[in-house]
Each structure stands twice: as C-alpha cells, then as structure tokens.
Design a protein around this motif. Structure first.
Motif, PDB file in Angstrom:
ATOM      1  N   SER A  21      28.620  35.850  -7.306  1.00  0.00           N
ATOM      2  CA  SER A  21      27.117  35.551  -7.327  1.00  0.00           C
ATOM      3  C   SER A  21      26.413  35.864  -8.701  1.00  0.00           C
ATOM      4  O   SER A  21      26.516  36.970  -9.003  1.00  0.00           O
ATOM      5  CB  SER A  21      26.373  35.765  -5.892  1.00  0.00           C
ATOM      6  N   LEU A  22      26.026  34.886  -9.176  1.00  0.00           N
ATOM      7  CA  LEU A  22      25.169  35.025 -10.604  1.00  0.00           C
ATOM      8  C   LEU A  22      23.580  35.136 -10.232  1.00  0.00           C
ATOM      9  O   LEU A  22      22.959  35.011 -11.093  1.00  0.00           O
ATOM     10  CB  LEU A  22      25.608  34.323 -11.528  1.00  0.00           C
ATOM     11  N   GLY A  23      23.166  35.130  -8.937  1.00  0.00           N
ATOM     12  CA  GLY A  23      21.987  34.998  -8.576  1.00  0.00           C
ATOM     13  C   GLY A  23      21.481  33.809  -7.954  1.00  0.00           C
ATOM     14  O   GLY A  23      22.224  32.684  -8.003  1.00  0.00           O
ATOM     15  N   TRP A  24      20.157  34.039  -7.750  1.00  0.00           N
ATOM     16  CA  TRP A  24      19.581  32.550  -6.889  1.00  0.00           C
ATOM     17  C   TRP A  24      18.681  31.777  -7.667  1.00  0.00           C
ATOM     18  O   TRP A  24      17.893  32.397  -8.518  1.00  0.00           O
ATOM     19  CB  TRP A  24      18.984  32.938  -5.586  1.00  0.00           C
ATOM     20  N   ALA A  25      18.455  30.593  -7.561  1.00  0.00           N
ATOM     21  CA  ALA A  25      17.375  29.801  -7.996  1.00  0.00           C
ATOM     22  C   ALA A  25      16.672  29.083  -6.837  1.00  0.00           C
ATOM     23  O   ALA A  25      17.450  28.604  -5.971  1.00  0.00           O
ATOM     24  CB  ALA A  25      17.797  28.644  -9.238  1.00  0.00           C
ATOM     25  N   PHE A  26      15.351  28.687  -7.005  1.00  0.00           N
ATOM     26  CA  PHE A  26      14.562  27.944  -6.175  1.00  0.00           C
ATOM     27  C   PHE A  26      14.084  26.866  -6.728  1.00  0.00           C
ATOM     28  O   PHE A  26      12.647  27.092  -7.113  1.00  0.00           O
ATOM     29  CB  PHE A  26      13.669  28.983  -5.285  1.00  0.00           C
ATOM     30  N   PRO A  27      14.449  25.628  -6.616  1.00  0.00           N
ATOM     31  CA  PRO A  27      13.683  24.614  -7.414  1.00  0.00           C
ATOM     32  C   PRO A  27      12.414  24.142  -6.477  1.00  0.00           C
ATOM     33  O   PRO A  27      11.400  23.786  -7.216  1.00  0.00           O
ATOM     34  CB  PRO A  27      14.565  23.531  -7.296  1.00  0.00           C
ATOM     35  N   ASP A  28      12.217  24.477  -5.205  1.00  0.00           N
ATOM     36  CA  ASP A  28      11.157  24.218  -4.579  1.00  0.00           C
ATOM     37  C   ASP A  28      11.083  25.010  -3.131  1.00  0.00           C
ATOM     38  O   ASP A  28      12.056  25.721  -3.094  1.00  0.00           O
ATOM     39  CB  ASP A  28      11.045  22.388  -4.020  1.00  0.00           C
ATOM     40  N   GLU A  29      10.220  24.878  -2.333  1.00  0.00           N
ATOM     41  CA  GLU A  29      10.073  25.537  -1.399  1.00  0.00           C
ATOM     42  C   GLU A  29      11.014  25.418  -0.171  1.00  0.00           C
ATOM     43  O   GLU A  29      11.103  26.403   0.571  1.00  0.00           O
ATOM     44  CB  GLU A  29       8.684  25.460  -0.712  1.00  0.00           C
ATOM     45  N   GLY A  30      11.683  24.371  -0.206  1.00  0.00           N
ATOM     46  CA  GLY A  30      12.616  24.192   0.912  1.00  0.00           C
ATOM     47  C   GLY A  30      14.073  24.091   0.272  1.00  0.00           C
ATOM     48  O   GLY A  30      15.061  23.706   0.972  1.00  0.00           O
TER      49      GLY A  30
END
Length: 505
Positions: A21-30
């Motif tokens: 895993s290279l990490g997380w991204a969160f384009p919106d709250e859901g």
C-alpha cells in the motif's frame, strides 16, 4: 452494487495479492482510495445510497476530511494481504499486514458493506472487534444487530440462495414451470441489473416460464455471467418484447374476469331464450287443463286420457295416478302459469342482458388496446376501489361511461363521479343514471349522444322514439334530504332527443 459485480473486482484483485500500500486518498467525505503499488487505486465509495468497489487507474488525491477517515489512514497500513467476499453478499473484507516502526501499527481488517442505503465501512482488529466505524448502527436503526466501536462485528442476517459459481444444472430443475424472474430472485449476487443482463444473454424475458429445454441455456448463461458480469444496454427490441409480455401478464387477469362475467350473462341469456321457447308448452298445458275441466267427469280411472280437443283432434293427456281429473287440470294450470311468468320475465331481461354483454365486449376490446402503463394504473384502481359498480362502457372517442343498473348503483355511481363529469337521465322517467367521465374536458357530440341513448334505453322509455334526455355536470346534481337512493334533483341541464335504443358498439 450487486454481488457478482463485487465478486469480479475481488477475484481480479485477489490473484495479485499481496500488494504494498502506498497510502490513502480521500476525494470526498464518503470515498476512500487505496493506492496499490503497480496496480492503481482501489476505490471504496461507502456512503449511501450508491456504494462502489472498483479499480481505477486515474490518480486520486485528497486529504482525510472526517475523524473516521483519519482513523482509517492511521490504522490500515502495510501490505494488503487478502480480500474476501462474504458468500456473494455485498460484504467485503480487506486484511492489512500493519507496519513496524517507532510505533508499530497492528494488523487490521477493513469491513466494507455495499448494501445500498445501509452502506458502511468499519475498521476492525483481527479478532473482529470494531475499532472505528463511519456510521454507527443502533438498535433503533436495526433490531438484528448493533454496530459501534468496541463491539464485535456482526455480519448481515444469513440467507440461503443458489451460488452461481458452483451451480449445477440439476439444481435448476425445481424452477421448471416458474417464471425466469423467480430463479433470478434465488441466485446469490444477482440483482435487478444483472438479472436483466442474464435475460438479455438468454434472449428470454423475466416472465418466461422455464421448461426443461431452457435449463442448459440458463446454466451456460449463469456461468458466463459469473465469468464476465459486465452490463450491457438492453436492445430496444427486447425491451419492447418485455414490455409486451408484462402488459399481457397484467391484461390476462382483467380479461379473464370480464370473460367470466360474459359467460355468466350468456348463460342467463340462454335461459331467458329457453323460457320464451317454452311458451308453446304453457299453451299445451292450458289446453290439457281445459279439456280435463270439460270432460273429466266422463273419464275412467287410468294413467292417461284420450280426448277430442275443441278443434276435433284427438289428444293424449298424461295423468298422475291418485289425482282426480280436476286435480290434474289444476296442476297443468299451475305449471302453465309458472312458464308464462318465466317468459314474461325473460322478455324484460333479454334486452338488459344483451346490453350488458355488448358492454363487456366493448370493455374487452378496450382492454386489448391499453398500454402497459394504463394497465398498471387500471390494476391499482381496481384494487383500491374493490368490486366494480354498474356497467362500464367506452364512448366513441374513448371516454369511460358508467351506467347504474338499480337505485343503489345509481346512487353510488353519482357519488363516485368527478364533479365535472356529465350526468345523464331520461327526462321525467324512472331509469339509470349515466355518467360520462369527462372530468371537465369538452365532450364530442357523438359521446353525448352515446350516453344519452344509454340513459334512454335503460329507462321506462325503452324502444320509443325521440326520447328527451337531460344532462348536466355532476356538481349540479344532489340527493334531497331523506330521499331514497337514486332519487335526485338537478339544475342547469341541457336536453338531447334520442331514440331509446342500445347504441352501436
């Protein structure tokens, strides 16, 4: 998102694991996106009502926006070791290895429920205890299970369906004779969209009743759906065929109900005609009674009497033993009277029965021309209104016409009518209330004449010429206080002069 579509993503990813895993991204709250080395983003859209699990190559960016997203970023680290699906249900488990560092990150299990309006995402330890959850589920929301931090994860209620991945052709045999839609309901991981795709690939409609000949085809199509559950747009011709079959399924019970009514009326009409034909028998019985009254004192005892009638012909009359000639004559008179009364009733019934049969034929013809949407609306109305009141006919331009058959129906139909419907009645004569269902729309003259003729025909003026028929909007018709059902007063009426005959169908 349907179970087989989820299965395709899980199957495509599981064969490549483990992945770093290279990490997380969160384009919106859901939405959360896990960047996997050499593969791209595993997208998790976990907010209702349209959750999604998908692999996307495009770059996804965005910082954690909620406390749960920050917990997810902090706790789900290291390699993605495993991805599993609960049967073919819309529940996916992702297991993370964790990381060694200044502060070790323990292995975790991410539970993703893609269950429509109940979609949810939660982080658990390897024992199943919930560490964090996007939307806690309380007993007030769900009586079956409670989901919140500190509790052990409870999966959705168990169910029993056919697994299309291991399905054998013999398992389809119980569905022979049932609609294809019933089999689709019992396939795990197949919802509305994939059910439509299954029908498209099989070139069958959901209403098609399965036969033994269908089973090999259905079995192949189900396995093709497992291997490649892609959705395609249903061809217009197949959509039209489905709409036609659905319309026929809606039309069938309505048609059968009308046909049952017609068979009943035709049997009554046949009985009425038979009653008329027995008038000759009534005349013969009266003749026998007259002869016995005239010559009975001359007759010797016996089972029959042979007498000369008043025209000089010899007549043989059967007698009932134990009764005198006068008593036999009384029996013949009584039977003749019953036959004559039946014939008199038949004369009154035949025109009304013929009118009702003609009305049902019109209803059947009208029914065959209705679209699927109209039939659905008709079915809803019939369920709401219950048993039909009065005759239901159709005017030349297609407007509905109601005809009361007695005082109670006259009263009910007039009360049921829209305030702007047109109300018809033969002027100054007992008869039916007739409602032309315009609901305020202008009515063509042929429709006005049609309704007026029905009102004249179903009145004491039946068979007469140039009968005056009044009509007015239903809002100008009222029942006086303490008046009997069907007795009304009205104002602002216009008058049409028509022949009191049944209008042509």
């Amino acid at each position: 998102m349907e179970g087989l579509l989820i299965h395709a993503v899980v199957r495509g990813l599981a064969g490549r694991l483990p992945l770093r895993s290279l990490g997380w991204a969160f384009p919106d709250e859901g939405t959360a996106a896990l960047l996997l080395e050499g593969l791209g983003n595993l997208l998790l859209r976990y907010r209702p009502p349209h959750p999604l699990l998908a692999l996307e190559a495009d770059r996804v960016v965005g910082e954690a926006k909620t406390p749960f997203q920050r917990l997810l970023e902090a706790r789900c680290k290291g390699r993605l070791l495993k991805i599993e699906q609960l049967k073919l249900d819309r529940v996916v488990f992702l297991q993370f290895e964790g990381e060694k560092g200044f502060v070790d990150t323990a292995p975790t299990r991410l539970v993703f429920e893609l269950t429509g309006r109940n979609a949810n995402l939660m982080v658990c330890d390897l024992e199943g205890r919930i560490i964090g959850i996007d939307r806690p589920v309380t007993p007030a929301i769900n009586r079956y299970r409670e989901l919140r931090s500190g509790l052990f994860y409870t999966p959705p209620p168990p169910y029993h369906k056919l697994d299309p991945r291991t399905l054998q052709e013999d398992e389809l045999k119980p569905f022979v004779g049932q609609p294809l839609a019933q089999l689709i309901k019992n396939l795990d991981g197949v919802g509305k969209a994939l059910g439509a795709e299954l029908c498209r690939r099989a070139h069958l409609s959901p209403e098609t009743r399965l036969s033994h000949e269908h089973l090999p085809l259905i079995h192949r199509v189900i396995h093709s759906l497992v291997e490649q559950p892609s959705l395609q747009t249903t061809p217009p011709d197949l959509q039209a065929a489905w709409a036609q079959e659905e319309a026929e399924a809606l039309r069938k019970p309505l048609r059968e109900a009308l046909q049952r009514q017609m068979r009943t009326l035709q049997a009554r009409l046949e009985d009425a005609h038979n009653a008329l034909e027995r008038l000759e028998e009534a005349q013969r019985l009266r003749g026998w009674g007259d002869l016995l009254m005239a010559y009975g004192h001359q007759l010797p005892p016996g089972r029959k009497a042979t007498l000369e009638d008043f025209s000089g012909q010899m007549v043989e009359i059967p007698l009932e033993a134990g009764l005198s000639p006068i008593q036999n004559a009384s029996r013949f008179y009584a039977r003749a009277k019953r036959l004559e009364a039946n014939a008199e009733r038949a004369l009154e019934q035949i025109p009304a029965l013929e009118a009702q049969i003609a009305g049902l034929k019109q209803e059947l013809a009208w029914l065959e021309q209705r679209s699927r949407q109209e039939l659905q609306a008709l079915g809803r109305k019939s369920r709401e209104k219950g048993p039909q009141v009065g005759l239901r006919l159709v005017s030349p331009s297609g407007l509905e016409v109601w005809v009361g058959r007695n005082s109670k129906e006259n009263d009910l139909l007039t009360r049921m009518a829209h305030s702007e419907d047109l109300w018809f009645h033969a002027q100054g004569l007992p008869g039916s209330h007739v409602i032309l269902r315009t609901q305020g729309r202008p009515a063509p003259l042929p429709d006005l004449l049609y309704a007026a003729q029905l009102a004249a025909h179903h009145s004491k003026a039946r068979g007469e010429k140039n009968v005056p028929v009044d009509y007015t909007a239903k809002k100008h018709v009222w029942r006086p206080r303490k008046a009997a059902p069907g007795q009304v007063l009205y104002t602002q009426a216009k008058t049409l002069f028509v022949d009191a005959e049944l209008p042509p169908s």
